[in-house]
Motif scaffolding. Structure first.
Motif, mmCIF file in Angstrom:
data_model
loop_
_atom_site.group_PDB
_atom_site.id
_atom_site.type_symbol
_atom_site.label_atom_id
_atom_site.label_comp_id
_atom_site.label_asym_id
_atom_site.label_seq_id
_atom_site.Cartn_x
_atom_site.Cartn_y
_atom_site.Cartn_z
ATOM 1 N N ILE A 166 0.940 -1.340 -0.032
ATOM 2 C CA ILE A 166 -0.178 0.044 0.042
ATOM 3 C C ILE A 166 1.054 1.310 0.212
ATOM 4 O O ILE A 166 0.382 2.354 -0.200
ATOM 5 N N PRO A 284 -0.372 5.746 1.246
ATOM 6 C CA PRO A 284 -1.758 5.454 1.702
ATOM 7 C C PRO A 284 -2.773 6.447 1.562
ATOM 8 O O PRO A 284 -2.428 7.688 1.690
ATOM 9 N N GLN A 288 -7.766 4.676 -1.314
ATOM 10 C CA GLN A 288 -7.309 3.420 -1.411
ATOM 11 C C GLN A 288 -7.661 2.631 -0.322
ATOM 12 O O GLN A 288 -7.796 1.517 -0.465
ATOM 13 N N GLN A 289 -7.673 3.132 0.823
ATOM 14 C CA GLN A 289 -8.463 2.246 1.886
ATOM 15 C C GLN A 289 -10.020 1.931 1.517
ATOM 16 O O GLN A 289 -10.373 0.636 1.905
ATOM 17 N N HIS A 293 -10.949 -2.229 1.265
ATOM 18 C CA HIS A 293 -12.010 -2.767 2.027
ATOM 19 C C HIS A 293 -13.038 -3.343 1.167
ATOM 20 O O HIS A 293 -13.695 -4.460 1.595
ATOM 21 N N SER A 323 -6.364 5.336 -7.143
ATOM 22 C CA SER A 323 -6.070 4.406 -6.127
ATOM 23 C C SER A 323 -5.430 3.022 -6.567
ATOM 24 O O SER A 323 -5.642 2.391 -7.632
#
Length: 364
Positions: A166, A284, A288-289, A293, A323
């Motif tokens: 990441i 990050p 991207q998170q 998920h 992303s």
């Protein structure tokens, strides 16, 4: 699933050293055949002195667009490390994990999507030819193309725990030439302008920019200068690399570098600098998170996440604002050495995972 490694062996046994344009293009030609069979249109970005970059374009519909990103080249010159081999647990050879093996994971996943859904839509692939030498030619192309996508998956090798990458440090590389004035060290010491002395001061000052707590390093990895013990050095050179984990650290390092090289410690020294920012930092982000998920929901388990100090073309895609996740190739080790290998179990796991991910994104 089980795997037949004959196809992988075919491309591993082709020498694809970055400077071997013929070999890199042969590798691309094999991928062209495979991707054509999946219904892809092929856009070749021809180059005269390095291998061609190849953009594989799928059918389009409404919905998010995904780019799969890899590279065709390896670090091994012809006649150095060329042969594919395998045992019960590992496959061996140049590129099995970095990153012909990763490209093959993407291919097999796309084949699974094609077999299960009949058509591939909104999932494109870009294979560049010069990643191992810094993507000096391809990074502008990658940065421009990736802007047309909502997400980018990069197929460098996974970490030892099937890690997804990441974050990667950014990197800047500089070559510094210092010109002074030669003189006899015994008879005319005061007449000389010592380039070696200036280089030594510069090395110490540049190294002092390092901040390990923030993940920032400066390394003068190569130094040369002088003629002999009885001569004031008329010239010297430094090759310096800076790496950084944060955008604000990039700015601090680049500003500090400029201040130091523009103000040599020895009066009369002339400084010439070439090089600069090679790949920007991959950091990050909230977007991207959200992608992580979503993928975890598809796989039904948490991803093992990893920060790496090394760079890849994921840096380029991430810096373009897309992303980006990296490390979707198989786990391996010994990359850039004659001991390079990749785990057979990891190949199977990664193909299954990427197949699930791409099936969910296909035309959606």
């Amino acid at each position: 699933m089980t795997m037949n490694y004959a196809e992988l062996a075919q491309i591993i046994n082709m020498n694809s050293h970055t400077r071997n344009k013929t070999g890199v293009d042969e590798n691309a030609a094999v991928f062209n055949q495979w991707m054509s069979q999946l219904g892809y249109q092929i856009e070749t970005h021809s180059r005269d002195h390095i291998g061609n970059h190849v953009h594989y374009i799928s059918a389009k519909s409404d919905g998010r667009k995904v780019l799969l990103l890899g590279h065709l080249d390896t670090v091994f010159p012809p006649n150095t490390f060329t042969a594919f081999s395998e045992d019960d647990e590992w496959v061996y050879g140049p590129g099995v994990c970095d990153m012909k093996g990763g490209n093959y994971v993407a291919l097999q996943a796309l084949r699974n999507v094609k077999a299960s859904q009949g058509e591939i839509r909104n999932i494109d692939m870009l294979l560049v030819s010069d990643e191992e030498t810094g993507s000096d030619d391809s990074k502008a192309l990658t940065a421009e193309l990736v802007k047309h996508y909502d997400a980018c998956l990069v197929f460098e090798a996974a970490g030892p725990d099937n890690n997804v990458v990441i974050a990667r440090k950014g990197i800047a590389t500089f070559h510094i030439e210092l010109t002074g004035k030669g003189a006899h060290a015994g008879n005319h010491y005061a007449d000389g302008i010592n380039a070696n002395l200036a280089a030594a001061h510069m090395l110490i000052a540049l190294t002092s920019l390092t901040n390990l707590a923030k993940g920032s390093t400066v390394n003068a990895g190569k130094m040369h200068g002088g003629i002999g013990a009885n001569t004031i050095s008329p010239s010297a050179s430094l090759t310096v690399e800076a790496r950084f984990s944060q955008a604000d650290e990039r700015e601090r390092l680049l500003a500090g570098f400029e201040e130091i090289v523009n103000n040599p410690a020895v009066e009369g020294i002339v400084v010439n600098v070439t090089g600069g920012l090679q790949r920007d930092v991959m950091q990050p982000s909230a977007a991207q998170q959200a992608l992580i998920h979503e993928i975890e929901g598809l796989l039904g388990e948490s991803l093992n996440l990893e920060h790496r100090g090394g760079v890849s073309d994921a840096n380029v895609a991430s810096a373009a604002g897309v992303s980006t996740l990296d490390g979707f190739g198989p786990y391996g080790d010994g990359d850039h050495t004659v001991h390079e290998r990749a785990s057979k179990a990891s190949f199977v796991r990664r193909i299954n995972e990427v197949s699930l991910i791409l099936a969910a994104f296909n035309g959606k």
